[in-house]
Design a protein around this motif. Structure first.
Motif, PDB file in Angstrom:
ATOM      1  N   SER A  33       0.778  -1.243  -0.119  1.00 51.77           N
ATOM      2  CA  SER A  33      -0.047  -0.145  -0.079  1.00 51.77           C
ATOM      3  C   SER A  33       0.955   1.195   0.040  1.00 51.77           C
ATOM      4  O   SER A  33       0.420   2.266  -0.198  1.00 51.77           O
ATOM      5  N   LEU A  34       1.977   1.147   0.076  1.00 49.68           N
ATOM      6  CA  LEU A  34       2.945   2.239   0.230  1.00 49.68           C
ATOM      7  C   LEU A  34       4.076   1.979  -0.720  1.00 49.68           C
ATOM      8  O   LEU A  34       4.478   0.890  -1.236  1.00 49.68           O
ATOM      9  N   THR A  35       4.547   3.218  -1.427  1.00 46.75           N
ATOM     10  CA  THR A  35       5.441   2.879  -2.607  1.00 46.75           C
ATOM     11  C   THR A  35       6.883   2.689  -1.885  1.00 46.75           C
ATOM     12  O   THR A  35       7.128   2.718  -0.750  1.00 46.75           O
ATOM     13  N   THR A  36       7.832   2.389  -2.834  1.00 48.17           N
ATOM     14  CA  THR A  36       9.322   2.252  -2.339  1.00 48.17           C
ATOM     15  C   THR A  36       9.756   3.478  -1.897  1.00 48.17           C
ATOM     16  O   THR A  36      10.444   3.407  -0.625  1.00 48.17           O
ATOM     17  N   GLY A  37       9.401   4.603  -2.362  1.00 47.67           N
ATOM     18  CA  GLY A  37       9.984   5.851  -1.995  1.00 47.67           C
ATOM     19  C   GLY A  37       9.555   5.961  -0.383  1.00 47.67           C
ATOM     20  O   GLY A  37       9.940   6.675   0.551  1.00 47.67           O
ATOM     21  N   GLN A  38       8.040   5.862  -0.236  1.00 49.49           N
ATOM     22  CA  GLN A  38       7.579   5.953   1.089  1.00 49.49           C
ATOM     23  C   GLN A  38       8.068   4.985   2.315  1.00 49.49           C
ATOM     24  O   GLN A  38       8.341   5.315   3.262  1.00 49.49           O
ATOM     25  N   ASP A  82      16.774 -11.813  -5.079  1.00 51.07           N
ATOM     26  CA  ASP A  82      15.620 -11.346  -6.093  1.00 51.07           C
ATOM     27  C   ASP A  82      14.255 -10.947  -5.322  1.00 51.07           C
ATOM     28  O   ASP A  82      13.313 -11.549  -5.596  1.00 51.07           O
ATOM     29  N   HIS A  83      14.440 -10.291  -4.256  1.00 52.31           N
ATOM     30  CA  HIS A  83      13.524  -9.950  -3.286  1.00 52.31           C
ATOM     31  C   HIS A  83      12.875  -8.498  -3.479  1.00 52.31           C
ATOM     32  O   HIS A  83      13.920  -7.834  -4.252  1.00 52.31           O
ATOM     33  N   SER A  84      11.833  -8.251  -3.242  1.00 50.74           N
ATOM     34  CA  SER A  84      11.622  -6.689  -3.547  1.00 50.74           C
ATOM     35  C   SER A  84      12.121  -5.765  -2.562  1.00 50.74           C
ATOM     36  O   SER A  84      12.481  -6.200  -1.626  1.00 50.74           O
ATOM     37  N   GLU A  85      12.612  -4.635  -3.023  1.00 48.53           N
ATOM     38  CA  GLU A  85      13.036  -3.620  -1.962  1.00 48.53           C
ATOM     39  C   GLU A  85      12.017  -3.247  -0.877  1.00 48.53           C
ATOM     40  O   GLU A  85      12.609  -3.103   0.146  1.00 48.53           O
ATOM     41  N   VAL A  86      10.723  -3.318  -1.218  1.00 51.40           N
ATOM     42  CA  VAL A  86       9.751  -3.081  -0.011  1.00 51.40           C
ATOM     43  C   VAL A  86      10.087  -4.145   1.134  1.00 51.40           C
ATOM     44  O   VAL A  86       9.798  -3.767   1.987  1.00 51.40           O
ATOM     45  N   VAL A 122      13.952   5.595   7.338  1.00 53.06           N
ATOM     46  CA  VAL A 122      14.692   6.752   7.775  1.00 53.06           C
ATOM     47  C   VAL A 122      14.280   7.187   9.092  1.00 53.06           C
ATOM     48  O   VAL A 122      14.939   7.463  10.122  1.00 53.06           O
ATOM     49  N   ALA A 123      12.681   7.033   9.364  1.00 53.78           N
ATOM     50  CA  ALA A 123      12.192   7.434  10.409  1.00 53.78           C
ATOM     51  C   ALA A 123      12.433   6.548  11.715  1.00 53.78           C
ATOM     52  O   ALA A 123      12.772   6.832  12.738  1.00 53.78           O
ATOM     53  N   ALA A 124      12.385   5.074  11.108  1.00 54.17           N
ATOM     54  CA  ALA A 124      13.064   4.087  12.024  1.00 54.17           C
ATOM     55  C   ALA A 124      14.307   4.350  12.540  1.00 54.17           C
ATOM     56  O   ALA A 124      14.660   4.153  13.772  1.00 54.17           O
ATOM     57  N   SER A 125      15.209   4.740  11.717  1.00 57.29           N
ATOM     58  CA  SER A 125      16.599   4.965  11.950  1.00 57.29           C
ATOM     59  C   SER A 125      16.683   6.096  13.152  1.00 57.29           C
ATOM     60  O   SER A 125      17.329   5.977  13.934  1.00 57.29           O
TER      61      SER A 125
END
Length: 125
Positions: free
Chosen positions: A5-10, A58-62, A16-19
């Motif tokens: 439901s969220l894009t890769t950019g989101q 080969d996993h998604s970045e998400v 970054v917020a978790a970091s």
């Protein structure tokens, strides 16, 4: 909510917020600049791992970002939960004594944090 439901950019923004939450937890609990600077290593290595995990397996970045974000949030929660014991350790060290955190407490916190991480990852993925 699912991870798609969220894009890769989101998801990068969530990472970054978790970091930032990990950095805040370390700074809040340890009150030490050196510890805060050292806590920058975990998000940096995690970001490299996310990029490597995505390309190598080969996993998604998400998927990699979800696991990374939940891991850092779990670690931040563990650090905040252990804050009272950190203060006891610091106070005892200042007077030259040692304080050992009860093993049952460490085990309970560890189980709760791992359960939190697993449940959230399975809910999102």
């Amino acid at each position: 909510m699912s991870a798609e439901s969220l894009t890769t950019g989101q998801w990068w923004i969530v990472a970054v917020a978790a970091s930032a939450s990990l950095l805040a937890a370390v700074h809040f609990c340890f009150r030490n600049r050196r510890a805060t600077v050292y806590s920058l290593i975990a998000p940096a290595l995690g970001a490299v791992a996310v990029l490597g995990f995505r390309g190598a397996h080969d996993h998604s970045e998400v998927e990699a970002l979800v696991i990374f974000s939940v891991s850092l949030l779990s670690l931040a929660l563990l650090i905040v939960a252990m804050r009272p014991d950190m203060e006891k350790i610091r106070a005892k060290a200042l007077i030259g004594e040692t304080y050992e955190v009860p093993k049952w407490k460490v085990n309970v916190y560890g189980v709760l944090v791992v359960a939190f991480a697993v449940v959230v990852v399975f809910l999102l993925l």
